[in-house]
Design an enzyme around this catalytic site. Structure first.
Site, PDB file in Angstrom:
ATOM      1  N   SER A 197       0.799  -1.221   0.000  1.00 53.49           N
ATOM      2  CA  SER A 197       0.000   0.000   0.000  1.00 53.49           C
ATOM      3  C   SER A 197       0.836   1.277   0.000  1.00 53.49           C
ATOM      4  O   SER A 197       0.299   2.371  -0.133  1.00 53.49           O
ATOM      5  CB  SER A 197      -0.935   0.012   1.212  1.00 53.49           C
ATOM      6  N   LYS A 232      -5.827   4.073   9.091  1.00 51.46           N
ATOM      7  CA  LYS A 232      -4.878   4.959   8.413  1.00 51.46           C
ATOM      8  C   LYS A 232      -5.358   6.410   8.446  1.00 51.46           C
ATOM      9  O   LYS A 232      -4.579   7.337   8.712  1.00 51.46           O
ATOM     10  CB  LYS A 232      -4.683   4.501   6.969  1.00 51.46           C
TER      11      LYS A 232
END
Length: 841
Positions: A717, A760
């Protein structure tokens, strides 16, 4: 005048030798052997005396008793390691002077005669009494030497008799030495008589105990024989007494236990075997234990309760803060159970929560005449509990406690079994009865503990099951957790089918990767996300602080942790997904406050402020990474996810003259290294759009570094952040400091979906990020993010790296601006591949 002699000396460990007695001695020490040889070569006389410490190998002169015995050596027999000697005591003597001759000791000794006792009738009476008592002791069974008996009964004088008896009776070494030093014959005889009386009493007690034990043994044999005869007669006459026969009581209990017909037959068969066995047979105990296990199992007892959805929701909200989606799924589960219950009720007959006809309540009151029976394998059976829930999440987020809340909401019994570290299949299914100490497995042990047929059964830490040569315990769980077959669960110990279909099984795990696929296929996974800082704050205020106040003997009027201090504890002293460490830190603060109050109670309320935390908890344990203060070239901000939450990750890229080498540092995993190589390949493929020299990559080396190198990092990611940092470093274009990004990048520049969006985004918000770049496919994940965070952030959803670079780079001139086109999706990833990508993140 007393007679004196100079004789070799031999110390004795086990006490002295008495005059007028013949005693065999064994000598092994060199000095003793040398003294013996010297005596044998002269007049065959030797002086023997006891040593005060028997453990002393080479006794000094002060370690010897002064009074000993002059002995005449009669016979000597020498072996390889020792010398055996038969000596005869001559007279009592006392050391006058002792000299060490190097090889052995020599002493000048002076004989000590007995005191005069002529014409003392009391001495004669004592001598006669001792002789008779000695003979009496021998008749009672005391061991004796035949020659000693002959000498005692041959008419010895009082002095000789006292010495002879002192030598053979069970005196200690110290008592023997005292008798040897006693010159009064009357006193010696009295002590001998007292010792004889003690020994006779001991002999009589031993005979009494032996006689009693023999009588008891004979009685047991007689009773067993009579019982066997009685049983045979009663079987012939058909007249068994059920009230007095313990075995018949077991039969009555078995018939009332509500067992299935097949189980009842086997139980009665084992009881018959027990009835035919003697109590002395060891196997009788094994059979009795087995029958008692069968009787103690809850075959028909169920917890009477109803599924009140409103009550269940209230209980879950009371016990747990947040976890809205998890609690919603549990309420749905209970709602389905309630509807099935209603359907069963419409068909007639009492039912349990699971929709299964109820046999009895916990009070044991029967509601059906016939014992329940298990459905045959050939008959199609509809499972009553079609779903086994599996709570998956990091430690400390409330998985186990939520299982307790479910049991409380339903009014059912709760049983928890920890499977962490279990490596033996027998722990689940039990041991065969052929093993010593065999017992049922943990499943049936838990059912017995619950005392109910329909408890909430939690299998904790199912992901930590092991396996070795003892078998695979996860495979043994398949039958118990499969609703299509757990109505006839078989344990190796009981060896009968037990119905687990009414049990609500709940499992917990931290990760899914270690759960075998066959077992995982039987579970419905419910993910427990980590708590946000705001959720931890609310949990601490509502649950943890009141709990720790009570645990530490405090009340709210004595101490208060301010909101700012609590926030500091959450962000700077803990870094976890759950709240266990947070509770420990709060407990530490309260313990120190309790100590302060106990030492000096001023009556004032203590207020814990942020500045006070250093003296309570020490320096900060964790530092939070914050956004950069200015736009930097070759520095981008990525987002990361861990079980403890999310945050920002800085990606640094530096270029230098070289030959096109790519260096990756920062303890990057294999997947992250592949992402960096893919990012470089994408940037090289866009050299024209970026305004780069075609041969630039052959002239420079590129170094990609992710700070905090002690922490391992992995996952795809970070692809967008690495690509942006590379483009920035090569084009000398700064990256906007308040832009954070996440997403996997392909070689064609497509930005793919990732996981962990909630953690996140929350981590980026705490770090001061203002704009977050996410893959377009992750737009749906914003529903999980709290509203107050959404208001503070600007989200950019992209499909290609071209869009990411136009958003993240500060310059947008013709040289660095990329076409804002969206890459066409060549294929639609199926759900299974999305899950795989999340798992690899």
């Amino acid at each position: 005048m007393q007679k004196t002699s100079v004789l070799p000396v031999a110390p004795l460990r086990d006490g002295p030798v008495f005059p007028y007695t013949d005693v065999p001695l064994v000598f092994g020490r060199s000095k003793s052997v040398a003294a013996l040889k010297s005596a044998a070569d002269t007049n065959r006389l030797i002086f023997v005396t006891g040593q005060k410490d028997p453990a002393e190998a080479d006794p000094a002169q002060t370690s010897l008793y002064e009074t000993g015995t002059i002995c005449q050596i009669k016979h000597i027999f020498q072996s390889e390691s020792e010398v055996n000697v038969l000596v005869s005591g001559v007279s009592r003597a006392k050391i006058v002077r002792l000299q060490n001759m190097n090889d052995f000791l020599v002493a000048e000794v002076e004989e000590i005669p007995d005191e005069e006792f002529t014409n003392d009738p009391e001495v004669d009476a004592l001598a006669t009494h001792v002789t008779q008592e000695f003979q009496n002791a021998i008749r009672l069974g005391r061991g004796f030497d035949f020659f000693v008996l002959m000498r005692v009964t041959s008419g010895l004088g009082p002095a000789e008799l006292a010495n002879q008896m002192a030598q053979v009776l069970d005196f200690t070494s110290v008592e023997r030495q005292t008798l040897l030093e006693e010159t009064n014959v009357k006193n010696r005889l009295q002590k001998v008589a007292d010792q004889l009386a003690k020994e006779i009493n001991v002999i009589e007690l031993e005979r009494k105990i032996i006689s009693s034990s023999q009588q008891k043994f004979d009685k047991n044999i007689k009773e067993n024989l009579l019982k066997e005869r009685k049983r045979a007669i009663e079987e012939e006459l058909g007249e068994m007494d059920e009230e007095t026969n313990e075995v018949k009581e077991l039969e009555v209990k078995a018939k009332k236990a509500g067992m299935p017909e097949e189980v009842l037959k086997k139980t009665l068969k084992e009881i018959k075997r027990l009835e035919r066995m003697s109590n002395m047979n060891p196997e009788a105990g094994y059979i009795r234990t087995y029958v008692e296990w069968l009787l103690d199992m809850p075959w028909k007892s169920t917890t009477i309760n109803g599924t009140d959805i409103t009550k269940a929701q209230k209980v879950l909200d009371e016990d747990h803060y947040g976890l809205e989606k998890v609690k919603e799924r549990i309420v749905e589960y209970l709602a389905v159970m309630k509807l099935k219950n209603a359907q069963k009720s419409a068909s007639g007959g009492p039912v349990t929560d699971d929709g299964v006809p109820r046999a009895t309540s916990l009070d044991g009151e029967e509601e059906k005449e016939a014992a329940p029976s298990l459905p045959s394998e050939g008959k199609k059976r509809k499972a009553s509990t079609p779903t086994i829930l599996c709570f998956v999440g990091p430690p400390g987020v409330g998985k186990t406690s939520l299982g307790k809340s479910i049991a409380r909401a339903l009014g059912r019994k709760f049983v928890r079994v920890s499977l962490g570290g279990v490596r033996d299949e027998a722990e689940i299914r039990g041991h065969r009865r052929t093993y010593v100490g065999a017992m049922p497995g943990r499943i049936l042990q838990g059912m017995k503990q619950a005392g109910s047929k329909n408890p909430v059964f939690m299998l904790d830490e199912i992901d930590k099951l092991g396996n070795d040569f003892h078998g695979d315990p996860s495979a043994a769980l398949l039958e118990a957790l499969d609703p299509e077959q757990n109505y006839a669960f078989s344990d190796h110990y009981l060896e009968v089918a037990y119905d687990l279909s009414e049990v609500i099984f709940i499992t917990t795990a931290n990760v899914l990767e270690t759960i075998p696929p066959a077992l995982l296929d039987r579970l419905e996974i419910i993910h427990f996300p980590g708590y946000t800082s705001a959720e931890k704050f609310s949990i601490a205020k509502k649950y943890l602080i009141p709990k720790q106040l009570e645990a530490n003997g405090l009340v709210a009027s004595q101490v208060e942790i301010t909101d700012k201090a609590l926030e500091t504890i959450i962000t700077r002293y803990t870094k976890e997904a759950g709240v266990r460490n947070l509770e420990r830190e709060i407990a530490t603060v309260f313990r120190k406050v309790a100590k302060k109050i106990a030492e000096k109670d001023t009556g004032k309320k203590i207020e814990v402020l942020p500045d006070d935390l250093h003296k309570y908890l020490g320096p900060y344990k964790f530092t939070s990474t914050i956004a950069e203060r200015k736009d930097e070239i070759g520095l981008s901000t990525g987002l990361f996810w861990t079980q403890a939450g999310g945050g920002i990750l800085l990606i640094e890229v530096a270029t230098m003259p070289g030959k096109g080498t790519l260096t990756l540092t920062g303890q990057l995993g294999d997947v992250m290294q592949e992402s960096a190589r893919a990012a470089l390949s994408f940037v090289r493929s866009r050299w024209k759009e970026l305004g780069l020299d075609e041969k630039l990559f052959q002239k420079i080396d590129i170094h990609v570094h992710v700070p905090e190198g002690a922490i391992p990092k992995d996952g795809p990611s970070a692809g967008t952040a690495i690509t942006t940092a590379l483009a920035s470093a090569l084009t000398k274009t700064p990256v906007k400091k308040f832009v954070g990004m996440t997403g996997e990048v392909t070689l064609r520049g497509r930005v793919l979906e990732i996981g962990g969006v909630k953690e996140k985004v929350i981590g980026a918000h705490l770090a001061g990020i203002k704009t977050i770049v996410l893959p377009k496919d992750n737009q749906k994940d914003l529903e999980d993010i709290p509203g107050y965070i959404l208001k503070d952030l600007e989200f950019k959803f992209v499909e290609s790296m071209d869009e990411v670079l136009n958003i993240a780079l500060t310059k947008a001139n013709g040289k660095t601006k990329l076409p804002a086109k969206s890459s066409r999706r060549s294929r639609i990833y199926p759900e299974r591949q999305r899950l795989y990508l999340r798992a690899r993140r």
